[in-house]
Design a protein around this motif. Structure first.
Motif, PDB file in Angstrom:
ATOM      1  N   ASP A  42      42.841  42.882  25.254  1.00 51.28           N
ATOM      2  CA  ASP A  42      42.291  42.191  26.414  1.00 51.28           C
ATOM      3  C   ASP A  42      42.269  43.198  27.553  1.00 51.28           C
ATOM      4  O   ASP A  42      43.321  43.698  27.967  1.00 51.28           O
ATOM      5  CB  ASP A  42      43.168  41.007  26.829  1.00 51.28           C
ATOM      6  CG  ASP A  42      42.891  39.752  26.014  1.00 51.28           C
ATOM      7  OD1 ASP A  42      41.864  39.717  25.306  1.00 51.28           O
ATOM      8  OD2 ASP A  42      43.690  38.809  26.099  1.00 51.28           O
ATOM      9  N   ILE A  43      41.080  43.520  28.037  1.00 44.76           N
ATOM     10  CA  ILE A  43      40.938  44.455  29.153  1.00 44.76           C
ATOM     11  C   ILE A  43      40.401  43.661  30.329  1.00 44.76           C
ATOM     12  O   ILE A  43      39.388  42.964  30.224  1.00 44.76           O
ATOM     13  CB  ILE A  43      40.011  45.626  28.780  1.00 44.76           C
ATOM     14  CG1 ILE A  43      40.667  46.425  27.646  1.00 44.76           C
ATOM     15  CG2 ILE A  43      39.726  46.499  29.992  1.00 44.76           C
ATOM     16  CD1 ILE A  43      39.862  47.569  27.113  1.00 44.76           C
ATOM     17  N   GLU A  44      41.116  43.765  31.435  1.00 44.48           N
ATOM     18  CA  GLU A  44      40.812  42.941  32.601  1.00 44.48           C
ATOM     19  C   GLU A  44      40.141  43.749  33.695  1.00 44.48           C
ATOM     20  O   GLU A  44      40.619  44.813  34.077  1.00 44.48           O
ATOM     21  CB  GLU A  44      42.112  42.342  33.133  1.00 44.48           C
ATOM     22  CG  GLU A  44      41.937  41.445  34.328  1.00 44.48           C
ATOM     23  CD  GLU A  44      43.267  40.893  34.803  1.00 44.48           C
ATOM     24  OE1 GLU A  44      43.742  41.334  35.869  1.00 44.48           O
ATOM     25  OE2 GLU A  44      43.837  40.037  34.103  1.00 44.48           O
ATOM     26  N   GLY A  45      39.028  43.227  34.181  1.00 43.57           N
ATOM     27  CA  GLY A  45      38.373  43.777  35.358  1.00 43.57           C
ATOM     28  C   GLY A  45      38.576  42.810  36.505  1.00 43.57           C
ATOM     29  O   GLY A  45      38.670  41.599  36.286  1.00 43.57           O
ATOM     30  N   GLN A  46      38.662  43.347  37.716  1.00 42.09           N
ATOM     31  CA  GLN A  46      38.941  42.498  38.868  1.00 42.09           C
ATOM     32  C   GLN A  46      37.991  42.782  40.017  1.00 42.09           C
ATOM     33  O   GLN A  46      37.428  43.866  40.126  1.00 42.09           O
ATOM     34  CB  GLN A  46      40.361  42.734  39.379  1.00 42.09           C
ATOM     35  CG  GLN A  46      41.453  42.379  38.432  1.00 42.09           C
ATOM     36  CD  GLN A  46      42.830  42.524  39.077  1.00 42.09           C
ATOM     37  OE1 GLN A  46      42.952  42.764  40.279  1.00 42.09           O
ATOM     38  NE2 GLN A  46      43.862  42.380  38.283  1.00 42.09           N
ATOM     39  N   ALA A  47      37.883  41.787  40.888  1.00 43.04           N
ATOM     40  CA  ALA A  47      37.198  41.943  42.165  1.00 43.04           C
ATOM     41  C   ALA A  47      37.941  41.079  43.184  1.00 43.04           C
ATOM     42  O   ALA A  47      38.684  40.160  42.804  1.00 43.04           O
ATOM     43  CB  ALA A  47      35.744  41.519  42.056  1.00 43.04           C
ATOM     44  N   ALA A  48      37.743  41.373  44.439  1.00 43.58           N
ATOM     45  CA  ALA A  48      38.369  40.614  45.534  1.00 43.58           C
ATOM     46  C   ALA A  48      39.879  40.525  45.346  1.00 43.58           C
ATOM     47  O   ALA A  48      40.478  39.463  45.479  1.00 43.58           O
ATOM     48  CB  ALA A  48      37.744  39.226  45.654  1.00 43.58           C
ATOM     49  N   GLY A  49      40.486  41.674  45.036  1.00 44.83           N
ATOM     50  CA  GLY A  49      41.941  41.738  44.905  1.00 44.83           C
ATOM     51  C   GLY A  49      42.500  40.855  43.810  1.00 44.83           C
ATOM     52  O   GLY A  49      43.618  40.361  43.919  1.00 44.83           O
ATOM     53  N   GLY A  50      41.736  40.625  42.758  1.00 49.41           N
ATOM     54  CA  GLY A  50      42.216  39.817  41.641  1.00 49.41           C
ATOM     55  C   GLY A  50      41.814  38.357  41.742  1.00 49.41           C
ATOM     56  O   GLY A  50      42.145  37.569  40.864  1.00 49.41           O
ATOM     57  N   ALA A  51      41.081  37.981  42.801  1.00 47.93           N
ATOM     58  CA  ALA A  51      40.632  36.592  42.932  1.00 47.93           C
ATOM     59  C   ALA A  51      39.576  36.258  41.880  1.00 47.93           C
ATOM     60  O   ALA A  51      39.396  35.103  41.509  1.00 47.93           O
ATOM     61  CB  ALA A  51      40.092  36.338  44.340  1.00 47.93           C
ATOM     62  N   VAL A  52      38.868  37.290  41.418  1.00 50.13           N
ATOM     63  CA  VAL A  52      37.923  37.123  40.312  1.00 50.13           C
ATOM     64  C   VAL A  52      38.331  38.104  39.220  1.00 50.13           C
ATOM     65  O   VAL A  52      38.520  39.289  39.489  1.00 50.13           O
ATOM     66  CB  VAL A  52      36.466  37.399  40.752  1.00 50.13           C
ATOM     67  CG1 VAL A  52      35.529  37.332  39.552  1.00 50.13           C
ATOM     68  CG2 VAL A  52      36.027  36.427  41.826  1.00 50.13           C
TER      69      VAL A  52
END
Length: 115
Positions: A42-52
Motif C-alpha cells: 500500500d503506497i500512500e499519496g497525500q495532499a493538503a497535509g494528509g487531508a486527502v
C-alpha cells in the motif's frame, strides 16, 4: 580435429553460458517475487497535509481514496485538485519504489542492458 576443439565452443564458454542462464533464472524468479511484493504494497499519496489520501499498490493499482470530512465544504473543484495532487504523489512514490526494487534485483549481475 583436436579433442575438445569441437565447434570452437570450449569448456570455458560452456561454463560462462551456464552461469549466464543461472543468472537469468535468478532474475526471472526475483522479478516474479518482486511483482508479488509490489502487488501487496500500500503506497500512500497525500495532499493538503494528509487531508486527502490516495492509496495504490506498488504496481499502481488504485486501492482507495480518503477525504477528510472537513474538506467537503471546499467544493468539487478544490476537492478534484486535491485528489489529483494526492494521486500524483502516490504515483511518483510507487514509480520510485518500483525503480529502487528493480535496481536491487539487477545490481551486481552484469547482465548487458540491465546493469
Amino acid at each position: 580435429m583436436a579433442q575438445g576443439q569441437g565447434f570452437g565452443f570450449g569448456l570455458g564458454k560452456m561454463k560462462e553460458l551456464a552461469a549466464a542462464i543461472q543468472k537469468a533464472q535468478q532474475v526471472q524468479e526475483g522479478a516474479k517475487k518482486l511483482q508479488e511484493d509490489l502487488e501487496k504494497m500500500d503506497i500512500e499519496g497525500q495532499a493538503a497535509g494528509g487531508a486527502v489520501k490516495v492509496i495504490m499498490s506498488g504496481t499502481q493499482e488504485p486501492r482507495r481514496v480518503e477525504i477528510s470530512p472537513d474538506l467537503l465544504s471546499e467544493g468539487a473543484e478544490v476537492l478534484s485538485d486535491l485528489v489529483t495532487a494526492a494521486m500524483r504523489d502516490a504515483y511518483q512514490k510507487s514509480t520510485a519504489t518500483m525503480r529502487e526494487r528493480m535496481e536491487e534485483l539487477t545490481s551486481g549481475l552484469n547482465v548487458p542492458g540491465l546493469g
